[in-house]
Each structure stands twice: as structure tokens, then as C-alpha cells.
Design an enzyme around this catalytic site. Structure first.
Site, PDB file in Angstrom:
ATOM      1  N   CYS A 173       0.519  -1.170   0.500  1.00 11.93           N
ATOM      2  CA  CYS A 173       0.092  -0.203   0.419  1.00 11.93           C
ATOM      3  C   CYS A 173       0.761   1.338   0.020  1.00 11.93           C
ATOM      4  O   CYS A 173       1.852   1.338  -0.082  1.00 11.93           O
ATOM      5  CB  CYS A 173      -0.903  -0.107   1.530  1.00 11.93           C
ATOM      6  SG  CYS A 173      -0.093  -0.042   2.658  1.00 11.93           S
ATOM      7  N   ASN A 223       2.684   0.963   3.976  1.00  8.39           N
ATOM      8  CA  ASN A 223       2.668   0.050   5.154  1.00  8.39           C
ATOM      9  C   ASN A 223       2.022  -0.287   6.556  1.00  8.39           C
ATOM     10  O   ASN A 223       2.939  -0.811   7.114  1.00  8.39           O
ATOM     11  CB  ASN A 223       3.868  -0.031   4.793  1.00  8.39           C
ATOM     12  CG  ASN A 223       4.516  -1.731   4.978  1.00  8.39           C
ATOM     13  OD1 ASN A 223       5.506  -2.131   5.904  1.00  8.39           O
ATOM     14  ND2 ASN A 223       3.022  -2.870   5.026  1.00  8.39           N
ATOM     15  N   ASP A 241      -8.619   3.842   1.085  1.00  7.93           N
ATOM     16  CA  ASP A 241      -7.141   4.259   1.867  1.00  7.93           C
ATOM     17  C   ASP A 241      -8.105   4.812   3.161  1.00  7.93           C
ATOM     18  O   ASP A 241      -8.889   6.065   3.448  1.00  7.93           O
ATOM     19  CB  ASP A 241      -5.968   5.418   1.963  1.00  7.93           C
ATOM     20  CG  ASP A 241      -5.585   5.653   2.684  1.00  7.93           C
ATOM     21  OD1 ASP A 241      -5.702   5.298   3.655  1.00  7.93           O
ATOM     22  OD2 ASP A 241      -4.340   6.597   1.918  1.00  7.93           O
ATOM     23  N   CYS A 290      -1.422   0.498   7.565  1.00 10.98           N
ATOM     24  CA  CYS A 290      -2.741   0.070   7.310  1.00 10.98           C
ATOM     25  C   CYS A 290      -3.272  -0.643   6.875  1.00 10.98           C
ATOM     26  O   CYS A 290      -3.481  -1.392   7.133  1.00 10.98           O
ATOM     27  CB  CYS A 290      -3.328   1.766   6.805  1.00 10.98           C
ATOM     28  SG  CYS A 290      -4.085   3.057   7.326  1.00 10.98           S
ATOM     29  N   ARG A 291      -3.604  -0.360   5.178  1.00 10.21           N
ATOM     30  CA  ARG A 291      -3.714  -1.921   4.314  1.00 10.21           C
ATOM     31  C   ARG A 291      -3.071  -2.505   4.000  1.00 10.21           C
ATOM     32  O   ARG A 291      -3.277  -4.402   4.582  1.00 10.21           O
ATOM     33  CB  ARG A 291      -4.340  -0.753   3.132  1.00 10.21           C
ATOM     34  CG  ARG A 291      -5.460  -0.530   3.365  1.00 10.21           C
ATOM     35  CD  ARG A 291      -6.057   0.401   1.794  1.00 10.21           C
ATOM     36  NE  ARG A 291      -4.349   2.011   1.867  1.00 10.21           N
ATOM     37  CZ  ARG A 291      -4.383   2.306   0.708  1.00 10.21           C
ATOM     38  NH1 ARG A 291      -5.483   2.244  -0.290  1.00 10.21           N
ATOM     39  NH2 ARG A 291      -3.342   3.175   1.002  1.00 10.21           N
ATOM     40  N   SER A 292      -1.878  -2.295   3.919  1.00 10.60           N
ATOM     41  CA  SER A 292      -0.706  -3.896   3.945  1.00 10.60           C
ATOM     42  C   SER A 292      -0.563  -4.791   4.932  1.00 10.60           C
ATOM     43  O   SER A 292      -0.818  -5.984   4.858  1.00 10.60           O
ATOM     44  CB  SER A 292       0.116  -3.209   3.029  1.00 10.60           C
ATOM     45  OG  SER A 292       1.198  -2.163   3.582  1.00 10.60           O
TER      46      SER A 292
HETATM   47  P1  4NP Z   1      -1.207   2.542   4.200  1.00 12.93           P
HETATM   48  O1  4NP Z   1      -2.314   3.819   4.848  1.00 12.93           O
HETATM   49  O2  4NP Z   1      -1.263   3.615   2.747  1.00 12.93           O
HETATM   50  O3  4NP Z   1      -2.642   1.869   4.251  1.00 12.93           O
HETATM   51  O4  4NP Z   1      -0.517   2.369   5.510  1.00 12.93           O
HETATM   52  C1  4NP Z   1      -1.889   5.293   4.635  1.00 12.93           C
HETATM   53  C2  4NP Z   1      -0.815   5.547   5.549  1.00 12.93           C
HETATM   54  C3  4NP Z   1      -0.089   6.645   5.473  1.00 12.93           C
HETATM   55  C4  4NP Z   1      -0.076   7.512   5.271  1.00 12.93           C
HETATM   56  C5  4NP Z   1      -1.390   7.650   4.082  1.00 12.93           C
HETATM   57  C6  4NP Z   1      -2.018   6.976   3.875  1.00 12.93           C
HETATM   58  N1  4NP Z   1       0.067   9.022   4.904  1.00 12.93           N
HETATM   59  O5  4NP Z   1       0.223  10.490   3.991  1.00 12.93           O
HETATM   60  O6  4NP Z   1       1.109   9.422   6.448  1.00 12.93           O
END
Ligand code: 4NP
Length: 156
Positions: free
Chosen positions: A9, A12, A126, A14-16
Site C-alpha cells: 500500500c 505500510n 485508504d 494500514c492496508r498492507s
Molecule cells: P496505508 O495508509 O497506505 O494503508 O498504510 C496510509 C498511511 C499513511 C499515510 C497515507 C496512507 N500518510 O499519508 O502518511
């Protein structure tokens, strides 16, 4: 043969990592622990070393799951190292393939939602800037996608 799966994702956190932990959970439940190695990474490097997001861990805890992990950034070598790379959204997909200019590994890179059996989403949304509902939704969606992925890999 052990299959190496990498979930990707943006951050790294939340989703992945959720996908990695859910896949490991399903694999263990089916007694297939010796057949799969799961990992996750983010195309961005802002959260390197961090645990999965506190809100994601809380949503998992409500279902009796402990999400573990330490964020790392996706790198070109991953395209070589892993058998299958699962992108959570189209931006992730593009950013992964941007590290493969010769298009040698395109076939290994898939969209996670292609494996959904019930949900019709094309991307894993997201949840980072939203409320707790978003984290619950991601977990439900990923249970569906990981279940479909495991089925498709077990048939091979
Ligand atoms: P992820 O979510 O891609 O599912 O881990 C996010 C985590 C952090 C951020 C964006 C999305 N960020 O902008 O810091």
C-alpha cells in the site's frame, strides 16, 4: 514450493499490514503455514519502522486478531524476490511498476481486489484520514480478498 506473497500500500501501516496479517491468519487456520511466506511494504517511506496504525490494530483486536509488523518501503529488489505482489490501489500498482522499467515482472503484480469473491470494490480504500468505520471496512474487504487469493493459489 513455498510461495512468497508481498502486500503493498502507500504507508505500510494500514492496508498492507492488515492484508499480510489476515492472510497469515487464514493460512494458519487451514494448516498451510509451510506453503506461504507473507510480507508487506509501502511505496512511501514516511513510516518506516512503525507498527501497524493504532486504529487498525484496535479494529483487529475487536475480532480477536493481533496485527504485528514493522513498516518498510517497497524496493525494486522485491519484484525479483516475491512470487506475487498485491497492490491495494491503482496508485500503488503504478508506483510498483515504475520500479520495473523493462516490464520484466509485470505478470507478478496484481490488484488485491481482483481476488474478492463478494465485494465489488476495485481498490482497497485508504482509511488513514477517515473514521473507525473505514478500518472495519478494510478488514472485511481484505478477509474477502485474502480468502479468494488463498483459494486461487491452493488450486494451482
Ligand atoms: P496505508 O495508509 O497506505 O494503508 O498504510 C496510509 C498511511 C499513511 C499515510 C497515507 C496512507 N500518510 O499519508 O502518511
Amino acid at each position: 514450493m513455498t510461495k512468497k506473497l508481498l502486500f503493498v500500500c502507500l504507508g505500510n501501516i494500514c492496508r498492507s499490514p492488515a492484508a499480510e496479517n489476515i492472510m497469515n491468519h487464514l493460512v494458519e487456520k487451514q494448516g498451510l503455514g509451510d506453503q506461504f511466506i507473507c510480507d508487506s511494504a509501502g511505496t512511501g517511506g514516511w513510516h518506516v519502522g512503525a507498527l501497524p496504525d493504532r486504529r487498525m490494530r484496535a479494529a483487529a483486536k475487536e475480532r480477536g486478531l493481533d496485527f504485528v509488523g514493522s513498516a518498510r518501503q517497497f524496493e525494486a529488489m522485491d519484484l525479483r524476490e516475491f512470487d506475487l505482489i498485491l497492490a491495494m490501489d491503482k496508485d500503488n500498482y503504478r508506483n510498483i511498476l515504475a520500479l520495473d522499467p523493462q516490464r520484466k515482472f509485470t505478470d507478478k503484480v496484481k490488484m488485491m481486489c481482483d481476488y474478492c469473491e463478494t465485494y465489488t470494490d476495485k481498490e482497497v480504500p485508504d482509511p488513514y484520514y477517515g473514521g473507525s468505520d473505514g478500518f472495519d471496512y478494510v478488514i472485511d474487504l481484505l478477509f474477502d480478498a485474502c480468502g479468494g487469493l488463498l483459494k486461487s493459489l491452493s488450486q494451482k
